[in-house]
Design a protein around this motif. Structure first.
Motif, PDB file in Angstrom:
ATOM      1  N   TYR A 315       0.843  -1.196   0.000  1.00 22.89           N
ATOM      2  CA  TYR A 315       0.000   0.000   0.000  1.00 22.89           C
ATOM      3  C   TYR A 315       0.873   1.238   0.000  1.00 22.89           C
ATOM      4  O   TYR A 315       2.095   1.166   0.183  1.00 22.89           O
ATOM      5  N   GLU A 336      -3.906   3.713   0.094  1.00 22.18           N
ATOM      6  CA  GLU A 336      -4.291   3.079  -1.161  1.00 22.18           C
ATOM      7  C   GLU A 336      -3.555   1.752  -1.282  1.00 22.18           C
ATOM      8  O   GLU A 336      -2.343   1.686  -1.078  1.00 22.18           O
ATOM      9  N   THR A 337      -4.310   0.705  -1.620  1.00 24.60           N
ATOM     10  CA  THR A 337      -3.760  -0.648  -1.680  1.00 24.60           C
ATOM     11  C   THR A 337      -3.580  -1.078  -3.133  1.00 24.60           C
ATOM     12  O   THR A 337      -4.385  -0.732  -3.999  1.00 24.60           O
ATOM     13  N   THR A 348      -8.415   2.473   0.030  1.00 23.81           N
ATOM     14  CA  THR A 348      -9.142   1.534   0.879  1.00 23.81           C
ATOM     15  C   THR A 348      -9.384   2.070   2.289  1.00 23.81           C
ATOM     16  O   THR A 348     -10.228   1.544   3.010  1.00 23.81           O
ATOM     17  N   ARG A 388     -14.650  -4.052  -0.976  1.00 21.43           N
ATOM     18  CA  ARG A 388     -13.555  -3.427  -1.718  1.00 21.43           C
ATOM     19  C   ARG A 388     -12.202  -4.037  -1.364  1.00 21.43           C
ATOM     20  O   ARG A 388     -11.373  -4.257  -2.242  1.00 21.43           O
ATOM     21  N   ILE A 389     -11.971  -4.307  -0.072  1.00 14.42           N
ATOM     22  CA  ILE A 389     -10.662  -4.844   0.320  1.00 14.42           C
ATOM     23  C   ILE A 389     -10.421  -6.223  -0.286  1.00 14.42           C
ATOM     24  O   ILE A 389      -9.261  -6.652  -0.438  1.00 14.42           O
TER      25      ILE A 389
END
Length: 425
Positions: A315, A336-337, A348, A388-389
């Motif tokens: 990330y 952000e990932t 994220t 989302r993850i």
């Protein structure tokens, strides 16, 4: 909401905040309404003073003077009654403008228009290197039979999702892991509602301004919140806490709903941008000290980074510019990932410090060590948001045969399984 006295005494600083945060607000109009309201209140107070003085004269007046004094008292009463709607209207109009006044960003915040002007601070983790052609999130889900986007769309429309089998278990595992992670760090777990009254969204600062993003249940005068921050922020609304009760730290698990109005055509594939999801939110209410607030900001950020590190995901940390940080925030970072299929980082987590801006709207006050009432400071940050993850989780941990490796931190929540799925390549 900023203190009105502060606005009066620091108009240039407030105008600059309005400018750099791109807020549609005319501060001159607000200040004029404030002056008009002050003048109206002075007029009302003068009439009330006269009426009270007049009433004291009546018993001592001569028979000849008494009728005129009585009539004057009646006239003043009627005038004051007629001014009541004007006074309420002026107070409400000023409050509506005050609700739009942004908070003053910290001097360290970069000035910018939107997310393109955010500043990358650092990158963490190692990007995956595949010796095969990696699949994207939808391909992984479909090959494993873990999702059914067509059928759920017939039930709930576009931007819905349905996870099956091990993917459904993975989602629950991620949420429970985040709750346990935060509980072990002293955060009180909450399982909370997404159903809220309109005033809770005003209290949190989402209204006015973000109405188009919120689902409304008109028959019941209720709305669906997009984060547990909204209901948690109003749990202590109007109360006076003691200094010893602070800080209050919560890990709130709730469903979350966002209409995503205006985002048509963006990020519609798979699990990236759905209307309904699950989220664990970190929330802190602490004493009115910037030093204390920044200490908690660092802790919230470290928690979010710790979760991503435990999930073995690369990330990066971004500092949000003034135009991308929201009206109420004095400081904001995004995490952000990495998403391999897009060769880019995707947001994220968001970590936000709001000073007393939110607390003034909500009436979150406490008595400090000297017994003086203070508005508390509030902060929030994502713990985890699903699905989302799952996008970076599935893509970064996919294997050549189509299975997905389970990070060690999640294995206790999945019956010890180290791999999900069946070979499908």
């Amino acid at each position: 909401m900023l203190d009105l006295k502060f606005i009066r005494e620091n108009p240039d600083a407030v105008r600059e905040a309005i400018r750099v945060k791109n807020v549609a607000l005319n501060l001159g109009d607000l200040l004029q309404r404030d002056r008009d309201l002050v003048a109206l209140k002075q007029r009302v107070e003068a009439m009330q003073t006269e009426r009270n003085a007049n009433a004291k004269l009546v018993p001592r007046a001569s028979p000849e003077e008494r009728p005129a004094l009585i009539q004057r008292g009646k006239d003043l009463g009627e005038e004051l009654k007629a001014l009541e709607p004007e006074l309420r209207g002026a107070e409400d109009a000023l409050r509506q403008l005050l609700l739009r006044v942004p908070n003053i960003p910290l001097p360290s915040v970069p000035v910018g228009k939107d997310d393109e002007d955010n500043v990358e601070l650092r990158r963490e983790g190692t990007l995956p290197s595949f010796d095969f052609t990696p699949l994207d999130q939808v391909e992984i889900l479909e090959k494993q039979g873990w999702a059914d986007f067509e059928r759920v769309a017939r039930v709930s429309g576009s931007r819905s999702y349905l996870l099956k089998g091990e993917a459904a278990l993975l989602e629950m595992a991620v949420l429970m892991f985040a709750m346990d992670f935060l509980a072990q760090r002293g955060f009180t777990p909450l399982s909370t509602t997404a159903l809220v009254r309109r005033e809770t969204l005003v209290n949190s600062g989402h209204f006015p301004g973000d109405e188009e993003s919120v689902y409304k249940l008109g028959d019941d005068d209720l709305l669906l919140a997009g984060t547990a921050e909204v209901p948690i922020n109003s749990l202590y609304a109007g109360e006076q806490l003691s200094y010893e009760q602070l800080p209050l730290t919560f890990a709130g698990l709730s469903a979350a709903f966002r209409r995503e109005a205006g985002s048509a055509g963006r990020d519609v594939r798979g699990l990236i941008r759905v209307h309904e999801f699950r989220k664990v939110e970190q929330y802190v209410l602490c004493e009115a000290s910037q030093e204390e607030g920044l200490k908690w900001f660092d802790k919230l950020l470290a928690n979010a980074e710790g979760i991503l590190q435990a999930l073995e995901l690369p990330y990066r940390v971004l500092q949000n510019c003034t135009g991308d940080m929201g009206a109420g925030k004095v400081l904001m970072y995004d995490l952000e990932t990495w998403v391999p299929s897009e060769a880019k980082y995707r947001e994220t987590h968001s970590c936000s410090y709001l000073g007393d801006w939110q607390a003034r709207r909500t009436g979150l006050r406490y008595r400090d060590e000297a017994g003086k009432l203070q508005y508390a400071h509030t902060l929030n940050n994502t713990g985890i948001a699903s699905p989302r993850i799952l996008v970076p989780l599935l893509e970064n941990h996919q294997q050549r045969d189509g299975t997905v490796r389970v990070p060690a931190a999640l294995r206790p929540y999945l019956g010890g399984r180290a791999v999900l799925g069946q070979p499908v390549r």
